[in-house]
Write a protein that holds these residues in place. Structure first.
Motif, PDB file in Angstrom:
ATOM      1  N   GLU A 198     120.865  11.481  39.797  1.00  0.00           N
ATOM      2  CA  GLU A 198     120.615  10.656  38.705  1.00  0.00           C
ATOM      3  C   GLU A 198     120.401   9.561  39.108  1.00  0.00           C
ATOM      4  OE1 GLU A 198     120.305  10.684  35.269  1.00  0.00           O
ATOM      5  OE2 GLU A 198     120.114  12.912  35.577  1.00  0.00           O
ATOM      6  N   ALA A 199     120.867   9.055  40.323  1.00  0.00           N
ATOM      7  CA  ALA A 199     120.518   7.762  40.978  1.00  0.00           C
ATOM      8  C   ALA A 199     119.056   7.521  41.361  1.00  0.00           C
ATOM      9  CB  ALA A 199     121.573   7.163  42.092  1.00  0.00           C
ATOM     10  N   ARG A 200     118.417   8.770  41.881  1.00  0.00           N
ATOM     11  CA  ARG A 200     117.335   8.719  42.288  1.00  0.00           C
ATOM     12  C   ARG A 200     116.018   8.971  41.153  1.00  0.00           C
ATOM     13  NH1 ARG A 200     117.399  12.709  47.414  1.00  0.00           N
ATOM     14  NH2 ARG A 200     119.471  12.151  48.687  1.00  0.00           N
ATOM     15  N   PHE A 201     116.292   9.536  40.323  1.00  0.00           N
ATOM     16  CA  PHE A 201     115.293   9.918  39.457  1.00  0.00           C
ATOM     17  C   PHE A 201     114.757   8.847  38.770  1.00  0.00           C
ATOM     18  CE2 PHE A 201     117.748  13.926  38.432  1.00  0.00           C
ATOM     19  CZ  PHE A 201     117.095  14.836  39.165  1.00  0.00           C
ATOM     20  N   GLU A 202     113.254   9.224  38.632  1.00  0.00           N
ATOM     21  CA  GLU A 202     112.497   8.148  37.928  1.00  0.00           C
ATOM     22  C   GLU A 202     112.993   7.363  36.654  1.00  0.00           C
ATOM     23  OE1 GLU A 202     111.054  10.867  38.818  1.00  0.00           O
ATOM     24  OE2 GLU A 202     109.476  10.493  39.909  1.00  0.00           O
ATOM     25  N   PRO A 203     113.074   6.116  36.307  1.00  0.00           N
ATOM     26  CA  PRO A 203     113.855   5.690  35.109  1.00  0.00           C
ATOM     27  C   PRO A 203     113.082   6.126  33.887  1.00  0.00           C
ATOM     28  CG  PRO A 203     112.876   3.741  36.273  1.00  0.00           C
ATOM     29  CD  PRO A 203     112.518   5.106  37.252  1.00  0.00           C
ATOM     30  N   LYS A 204     111.829   6.595  33.817  1.00  0.00           N
ATOM     31  CA  LYS A 204     111.035   6.874  32.544  1.00  0.00           C
ATOM     32  C   LYS A 204     111.034   8.664  32.356  1.00  0.00           C
ATOM     33  CE  LYS A 204     108.252   3.107  33.004  1.00  0.00           C
ATOM     34  NZ  LYS A 204     107.520   2.460  34.055  1.00  0.00           N
ATOM     35  N   SER A 205     111.897   9.224  33.088  1.00  0.00           N
ATOM     36  CA  SER A 205     111.962  10.462  33.156  1.00  0.00           C
ATOM     37  C   SER A 205     113.164  10.925  32.013  1.00  0.00           C
ATOM     38  CB  SER A 205     112.299  11.260  34.639  1.00  0.00           C
ATOM     39  OG  SER A 205     112.796  12.629  34.268  1.00  0.00           O
ATOM     40  N   TYR A 206     113.058  11.645  31.038  1.00  0.00           N
ATOM     41  CA  TYR A 206     113.939  11.810  29.808  1.00  0.00           C
ATOM     42  C   TYR A 206     114.426  13.292  29.923  1.00  0.00           C
ATOM     43  CZ  TYR A 206     112.950   7.079  28.650  1.00  0.00           C
ATOM     44  OH  TYR A 206     113.026   5.717  28.709  1.00  0.00           O
ATOM     45  N   GLY A 207     113.591  14.346  30.261  1.00  0.00           N
ATOM     46  CA  GLY A 207     114.075  15.918  30.011  1.00  0.00           C
ATOM     47  C   GLY A 207     115.114  16.208  30.847  1.00  0.00           C
ATOM     48  N   PHE A 208     115.984  16.912  30.192  1.00  0.00           N
ATOM     49  CA  PHE A 208     117.525  17.448  30.798  1.00  0.00           C
ATOM     50  C   PHE A 208     118.293  16.427  31.480  1.00  0.00           C
ATOM     51  CE2 PHE A 208     113.881  20.816  30.775  1.00  0.00           C
ATOM     52  CZ  PHE A 208     114.634  21.719  29.816  1.00  0.00           C
ATOM     53  N   ARG A 209     118.243  15.282  30.961  1.00  0.00           N
ATOM     54  CA  ARG A 209     118.993  14.259  31.643  1.00  0.00           C
ATOM     55  C   ARG A 209     120.201  13.705  30.760  1.00  0.00           C
ATOM     56  NH1 ARG A 209     115.791  10.448  34.643  1.00  0.00           N
ATOM     57  NH2 ARG A 209     117.816   9.457  35.154  1.00  0.00           N
ATOM     58  N   PRO A 210     121.416  13.451  31.348  1.00  0.00           N
ATOM     59  CA  PRO A 210     122.605  13.132  30.498  1.00  0.00           C
ATOM     60  C   PRO A 210     122.327  11.950  29.950  1.00  0.00           C
ATOM     61  CG  PRO A 210     123.339  13.396  32.942  1.00  0.00           C
ATOM     62  CD  PRO A 210     121.565  13.780  32.676  1.00  0.00           C
ATOM     63  N   GLY A 211     122.660  11.836  28.480  1.00  0.00           N
ATOM     64  CA  GLY A 211     122.725  10.332  27.984  1.00  0.00           C
ATOM     65  C   GLY A 211     121.124  10.013  27.546  1.00  0.00           C
ATOM     66  N   ARG A 212     120.239  10.957  27.712  1.00  0.00           N
ATOM     67  CA  ARG A 212     118.710  10.678  27.351  1.00  0.00           C
ATOM     68  C   ARG A 212     118.347  11.894  26.464  1.00  0.00           C
ATOM     69  NH1 ARG A 212     115.510   7.693  31.644  1.00  0.00           N
ATOM     70  NH2 ARG A 212     116.890   6.517  32.751  1.00  0.00           N
TER      71      ARG A 212
END
Length: 137
Positions: free
Chosen positions: A6-20
């Motif tokens: 989660e610390a590495r993923f692009e900030p503009k990625s939203y699929g299957f992300r906790p709290g997004r």
């Protein structure tokens, strides 16, 4: 594994992300396109057919690097599936319905946001026939 990635993923990625979720993505798109000086000329919204079924195991394992539990991840990937009483090996893809699958999918897609910036064929910048309102011939 999730906190590290989660610390590495692009900030503009939203699929299957906790709290997004999709509303967060819509809000980010709106803010980006309606800002004072918008720089983006594209939005990627993808429904990848059978995406979980097609993830390359070798590429995914390489992306995991030296993650301590990578052996366990490899076992999950190779566990196989029983369908109608028959065992089938899994040479690609992530475990169907597995709790780890969405995270592994995001690991496999990590870095994808940078690909469109290089343009078609790896060249930098927009390519003729690929800008807004243009059709590729």
């Amino acid at each position: 594994m999730e906190p590290e990635w989660e610390a590495r993923f692009e900030p503009k990625s939203y699929g299957f992300r906790p709290g997004r979720g999709c509303h967060d993505a819509i809000g980010a798109i709106y803010s980006t396109l309606n800002g004072k000086n918008p720089q983006r000329v594209w939005v990627l919204d993808a429904d990848l057919t059978a995406a979980f079924d097609r993830i390359d195991h070798a590429r995914l394992m390489a992306a995991l690097g030296t993650f301590p539990a990578r052996g366990l991840v490899r076992q999950w990937l190779r566990a196989g599936v029983v369908d109608r009483g028959r065992f089938a090996p899994t040479d690609e893809g992530t475990p169907r319905g597995g709790v780890i699958s969405p995270l592994l999918f995001n690991v496999a897609l990590h870095g994808m946001e940078k690909v469109p910036d290089r343009g078609v064929g790896g060249a930098a910048g927009p390519q003729p026939g690929h800008g807004p309102g243009q059709t590729r011939r």
